[in-house]
Write a protein that holds these residues in place. Structure first.
Motif, PDB file in Angstrom:
ATOM      1  N   GLN A 130       0.847  -1.204   0.000  1.00  0.00           N
ATOM      2  CA  GLN A 130       0.000   0.000   0.000  1.00  0.00           C
ATOM      3  C   GLN A 130       0.873   1.242   0.000  1.00  0.00           C
ATOM      4  N   LYS A 131       1.953   1.166   0.748  1.00  0.00           N
ATOM      5  CA  LYS A 131       2.868   2.289   0.845  1.00  0.00           C
ATOM      6  C   LYS A 131       3.537   2.553  -0.507  1.00  0.00           C
ATOM      7  N   SER A 132       4.055   1.502  -1.133  1.00  0.00           N
ATOM      8  CA  SER A 132       4.819   1.764  -2.357  1.00  0.00           C
ATOM      9  C   SER A 132       3.907   2.111  -3.524  1.00  0.00           C
ATOM     10  N   THR A 133       2.632   1.688  -3.495  1.00  0.00           N
ATOM     11  CA  THR A 133       1.766   2.061  -4.611  1.00  0.00           C
ATOM     12  C   THR A 133       1.150   3.449  -4.431  1.00  0.00           C
ATOM     13  N   THR A 134       1.050   3.936  -3.195  1.00  0.00           N
ATOM     14  CA  THR A 134       0.366   5.228  -3.001  1.00  0.00           C
ATOM     15  C   THR A 134       1.296   6.347  -2.539  1.00  0.00           C
ATOM     16  N   ARG A 135       2.503   6.019  -2.101  1.00  0.00           N
ATOM     17  CA  ARG A 135       3.446   6.968  -1.498  1.00  0.00           C
ATOM     18  C   ARG A 135       3.062   7.357  -0.070  1.00  0.00           C
ATOM     19  N   LEU A 136       2.041   6.740   0.496  1.00  0.00           N
ATOM     20  CA  LEU A 136       1.701   7.015   1.888  1.00  0.00           C
ATOM     21  C   LEU A 136       2.937   6.790   2.757  1.00  0.00           C
TER      22      LEU A 136
END
Ligand code: FES
Lengths: 475, 91
Positions: free
Chosen positions: A403-409
């Motif tokens: 989720q982090k790497s796909t959204t930059r969150l």
């Protein structure tokens, strides 16, 4: 490289208490702190340039601060400890004075950060954390707003509201998500063990009520409204499961909304050092595993105060002293040291029981995820909304790291401090597992952003180059 | 002028007041005040969230140097402060 018997990170209550104990027993200390004055968040002072200001001299704060001038203590203010490059060594950035410290024992007393949670409008100017409000008043003598709503969960809300009232602000409402009033009556008994704190809380409540503050319990802010800055706040009931009743909404005009859902220990350094951690919501989330000596699973590395587990100032003082005594007792087991250690252990015990009673009374709803709408940014820095996270999950990015790497969150300037816990809640709920079992992103140095220029001042030998067989020796 | 309504009474003396230039607008400040405090007291609605150097939402450009935390950096006479557009408002 500097050397000392003990290196302490953080000059708040826990770090100052540890430093005092250490110099009192003849140890040399390096004390590093991110702020320009000692005291941490709890004993925050006005700038030294201000006139006619009552300096903290007397009382326990004054006694704690004395250690700063001690000849065996080297105090480094405005100093960011950013790595634990090897056992017993800390790397720090402090402008031209940047470098490393080697010590027999390291005490991490890094303090805590607020744990604000997302809801629509939480990125508007005028929405500040409880700690931010406290610091603006206590550390700068500036009111963060005139008409203020204080909202969230936990005992710090009352402190924030009282500080605002004393600073001349109108506190329109204190919005507490826990059904506090219902519980407090049945649990007054456990709290009455600490009558001073209880009396203080009641007196503050009365003063706020007399000044017109409404106390809304079992409620939460569902939206902050405003064009370019905060103008109004909408509030609705929330039950213990986290269900929000949007049919009973109250809207209050306000130019400042102070939010706080408790604190989270700043565990970056203990994580970088490789200490084992476990997840305990009552202690603020991730917390290092500690022995009764407050030593982490890395020998010689102690973690104390709110930076290890949220417990407040009194506990922080006792923990700072305990860690230093424990380190001393490993060298020499004198009877007087042992006696002092036993007395502190009893005190820690009592304070830990009080912490549990307070945590019980303020137990929050099971989740606050019901406050987040699809358009709400979950990650403030990179502006990643709930809808984007759900979109990425629907495409198969189901783990935290994906989720982090796909959204930059969490890849923005706060480095995930304000969004990773919410992401964990979202992912854990979706998958029906506990947050502790998720793939939390690894932590890498620097623990906090540092200026490259500062690191160039570090007097560290250049890394040894691997030998290249094709080059003649000595070239 | 006085110290302004948001400033609490003790500590500031009128003679020591100076100005900083925030996005081209002169804003009063006092020795020891953080940039964030001066902006807030000057009704500039600055980005300010954690107030303890952690969230970095308050970062501004000071005299051309980027990445300066307004909540942790004292204002100084003649300082030029440029605030950044808030990420949330770009979407
Ligand atoms: S307000 Fe968070 S770093 Fe300045």
């Amino acid at each position: 490289m500097k050397t000392a018997d003990i290196a302490i990170v953080g000059a708040g209550p826990a770090g100052l208490a540890a430093a005092g104990e250490a110099v009192g027993h003849g140890l040399s200390v390096v004390l590093m702190d991110d702020n320009s004055q000692p005291g941490g968040q709890y004993f925050r002072q006005l700038p030294h340039q201000f006139h006619h200001v009552d300096r903290i001299r007397g009382g326990r704060a004054g006694r704690l601060f004395k250690v700063i001038d001690h000849p065996r203590l080297h105090y480094l203010p405005d100093c960011v400890v950013w790595n634990v490059p090897e056992a017993g060594v800390l790397a720090y950035a402090a402008g031209a004075d940047s470098g490393r410290v080697r010590a027999d024992a390291i005490v991490v007393a890094a303090g805590a950060t607020d744990r604000p949670l997302p809801f629509p409008g939480w990125t508007l100017p005028g929405v500040v954390t409880a700690g931010g409000s406290q610091n603006m008043i206590k550390g700068q003598g500036v009111r963060p707003g005139e008409h203020v709503v204080v909202a969230g969960n936990g005992p710090l809300l009352l402190v924030a509201a009282m500080t605002l009232l004393n600073a001349g602000a109108t506190v329109r409402a204190l919005v507490e998500a826990a059904p506090f009033q219902k519980r407090a009556r049945s649990r007054l008994m456990s709290l009455s063990r600490s009558p001073t704190l209880l009396a203080q809380a009641l007196s503050w409540r009365l003063q706020l009520a007399a000044a017109g503050t409404s106390f809304l319990t079992g409620q939460a802010v569902i939206e902050a409204h405003g064009a370019s800055a905060l103008e109004a706040v909408s509030i609705a009931p929330i039950d213990h499961l986290g269900n929000v009743d949007r049919t009973h909404v109250t809207t209050l005009r306000a130019d400042c909304l102070v939010v706080g859902n408790g604190l989270a220990p700043a565990v970056e350094l203990t994580r970088l050092a490789g200490c084992a951690h476990h997840h305990d919501p009552l202690l603020g989330g991730w917390t290092p595993r500690r022995s009764a000596d407050l030593e982490t699973t890395v020998p010689g590395l102690y973690a104390v105060g709110d930076g290890a587990a949220i417990g407040g100032m009194e506990l922080a003082l006792a923990e700072g002293r305990t860690a230093v005594l424990a380190a001393l007792l490993q060298r020499s087991a004198s009877a007087s040291l042992r006696r002092r250690r036993r007395n502190l252990a009893r005190r820690l015990d009592r304070l830990n029981r009080f912490r549990a009673a307070v945590a019980d009374i303020f137990a929050p709803p099971e989740t606050f995820l019901g406050l987040i709408t699809p358009a709400t940014p979950v990650c403030r820095c990179e502006n990643v909304t709930l809808a984007e996270l759900e979109g990425s999950a629907a495409e198969g990015a189901t783990g935290m790291v994906q989720q982090k790497s796909t959204t930059r969150l969490s890849m923005g300037r706060c480095q995930g401090r304000y969004c990773l816990a919410t992401l964990a809640d979202l992912v854990a709920t979706r998958r029906g597992i506990g947050v502790a079992d998720l793939d939390w992103p690894r932590i890498r140095p620097p623990a906090r952003p540092v200026r490259l220029g500062d690191l160039l001042h570090e007097a560290v030998p250049p890394p040894a180059l691997p030998e290249d067989p094709h080059l003649p020796r000595g070239s | 002028m006085t110290a302004g309504t948001r400033r609490l009474p003790p500590g500031r003396v009128e003679e020591e007041r100076f100005t900083i230039l925030a996005d081209g607008v002169p804003v009063p400040a006092w020795p020891g005040e953080s940039i964030a405090a001066a902006l807030l007291a000057g009704a500039r609605s600055p980005a300010y969230f954690c107030g303890m150097g952690v969230c970095r939402e308050c970062v501004v450009v000071v005299n051309g140097q980027a990445g300066v935390r307004a909540c942790m950096t004292p204002a100084a006479p003649g300082m030029t402060v440029d605030t950044l557009p808030r990420r949330g408002s770009q979407a």
